[in-house]
Design a protein around this motif. Structure first.
Motif, PDB file in Angstrom:
ATOM      1  N   ASN A 177       0.812  -1.217   0.000  1.00 26.06           N
ATOM      2  CA  ASN A 177       0.000   0.000   0.000  1.00 26.06           C
ATOM      3  C   ASN A 177       0.841   1.260   0.000  1.00 26.06           C
ATOM      4  OD1 ASN A 177      -1.939  -1.888   0.405  1.00 26.06           O
ATOM      5  ND2 ASN A 177      -2.593  -1.125   2.380  1.00 26.06           N
ATOM      6  N   PHE A 178       1.955   1.211   0.692  1.00 24.83           N
ATOM      7  CA  PHE A 178       2.771   2.408   0.852  1.00 24.83           C
ATOM      8  C   PHE A 178       3.244   2.978  -0.477  1.00 24.83           C
ATOM      9  CE2 PHE A 178       5.697  -1.122   0.791  1.00 24.83           C
ATOM     10  CZ  PHE A 178       6.729  -0.675   0.000  1.00 24.83           C
ATOM     11  N   ASN A 225     -11.502  13.299 -16.310  1.00 22.48           N
ATOM     12  CA  ASN A 225     -10.583  12.381 -15.640  1.00 22.48           C
ATOM     13  C   ASN A 225     -11.305  11.532 -14.615  1.00 22.48           C
ATOM     14  OD1 ASN A 225      -8.045  13.401 -16.817  1.00 22.48           O
ATOM     15  ND2 ASN A 225      -8.664  15.275 -15.771  1.00 22.48           N
ATOM     16  N   LYS A 226     -10.860  10.287 -14.500  1.00 23.77           N
ATOM     17  CA  LYS A 226     -11.417   9.369 -13.508  1.00 23.77           C
ATOM     18  C   LYS A 226     -10.305   8.950 -12.564  1.00 23.77           C
ATOM     19  CE  LYS A 226     -15.101   7.959 -16.439  1.00 23.77           C
ATOM     20  NZ  LYS A 226     -15.739   6.993 -17.254  1.00 23.77           N
ATOM     21  N   ARG A 227     -10.628   8.982 -11.294  1.00 24.98           N
ATOM     22  CA  ARG A 227      -9.675   8.632 -10.247  1.00 24.98           C
ATOM     23  C   ARG A 227     -10.392   7.825  -9.185  1.00 24.98           C
ATOM     24  NH1 ARG A 227      -6.985  10.623 -13.731  1.00 24.98           N
ATOM     25  NH2 ARG A 227      -5.529  12.341 -13.584  1.00 24.98           N
ATOM     26  N   VAL A 228      -9.631   7.233  -8.285  1.00 22.86           N
ATOM     27  CA  VAL A 228     -10.182   6.545  -7.117  1.00 22.86           C
ATOM     28  C   VAL A 228      -9.219   6.782  -5.960  1.00 22.86           C
ATOM     29  CG1 VAL A 228      -9.132   4.321  -7.716  1.00 22.86           C
ATOM     30  CG2 VAL A 228     -11.118   4.373  -6.230  1.00 22.86           C
ATOM     31  N   LEU A 229      -9.788   7.045  -4.788  1.00 28.73           N
ATOM     32  CA  LEU A 229      -8.954   7.210  -3.601  1.00 28.73           C
ATOM     33  C   LEU A 229      -8.347   5.867  -3.217  1.00 28.73           C
ATOM     34  CD1 LEU A 229     -11.269   9.501  -1.458  1.00 28.73           C
ATOM     35  CD2 LEU A 229      -9.127  10.156  -2.574  1.00 28.73           C
ATOM     36  N   LYS A 230      -7.102   5.890  -2.793  1.00 27.98           N
ATOM     37  CA  LYS A 230      -6.387   4.666  -2.438  1.00 27.98           C
ATOM     38  C   LYS A 230      -7.167   3.838  -1.419  1.00 27.98           C
ATOM     39  CE  LYS A 230      -2.828   4.745   0.415  1.00 27.98           C
ATOM     40  NZ  LYS A 230      -1.458   4.868   0.958  1.00 27.98           N
ATOM     41  N   ASP A 231      -7.642   4.458  -0.338  1.00 28.61           N
ATOM     42  CA  ASP A 231      -8.354   3.706   0.700  1.00 28.61           C
ATOM     43  C   ASP A 231      -9.634   3.078   0.159  1.00 28.61           C
ATOM     44  OD1 ASP A 231      -6.363   4.366   2.511  1.00 28.61           O
ATOM     45  OD2 ASP A 231      -7.506   5.996   3.428  1.00 28.61           O
ATOM     46  N   PHE A 250     -10.182   2.227  -2.980  1.00 32.71           N
ATOM     47  CA  PHE A 250      -9.765   1.162  -3.890  1.00 32.71           C
ATOM     48  C   PHE A 250      -9.409  -0.099  -3.108  1.00 32.71           C
ATOM     49  CE2 PHE A 250      -6.122  -0.917  -6.083  1.00 32.71           C
ATOM     50  CZ  PHE A 250      -6.809  -1.419  -7.160  1.00 32.71           C
ATOM     51  N   LEU A 251      -8.657   0.051  -2.029  1.00 31.15           N
ATOM     52  CA  LEU A 251      -8.258  -1.112  -1.239  1.00 31.15           C
ATOM     53  C   LEU A 251      -9.465  -1.764  -0.568  1.00 31.15           C
ATOM     54  CD1 LEU A 251      -4.925   0.254   0.249  1.00 31.15           C
ATOM     55  CD2 LEU A 251      -5.225  -1.355  -1.656  1.00 31.15           C
TER      56      LEU A 251
END
Length: 67
Positions: free
Chosen positions: A4-5, A44-50, A52-53
């Motif tokens: 994750n880091f 643009n399309k994005r997803v927050l890391k948290d 997504f996980l």
């Protein structure tokens, strides 16, 4: 998910492609999938890391779900 880091806080299709080892086209398909935590910023399309996980964790299939 110890790796994750290395993920940025806001993921692009390219980030997802590398993380999941899938094609970029398949990564873009995920952004269109119902239940995928997509953020749209203009074109643009994005997803927050948290998010997504958490989504990855929700995709696990247990042996009870299989049969």
């Amino acid at each position: 998910m110890e790796k994750n880091f290395s993920l940025p806080q806001m993921l692009t299709a390219g980030d997802i492609q590398h993380f999941l080892k899938i094609s970029k086209g398949k990564a873009y398909e995920l952004f269109k999938e119902e239940g995928f935590p997509t953020i749209v910023i203009g074109k643009n399309k994005r997803v927050l890391k948290d998010d997504f996980l958490k989504w990855i964790e929700s995709q696990k299939i247990t042996s009870q779900q299989e049969g």
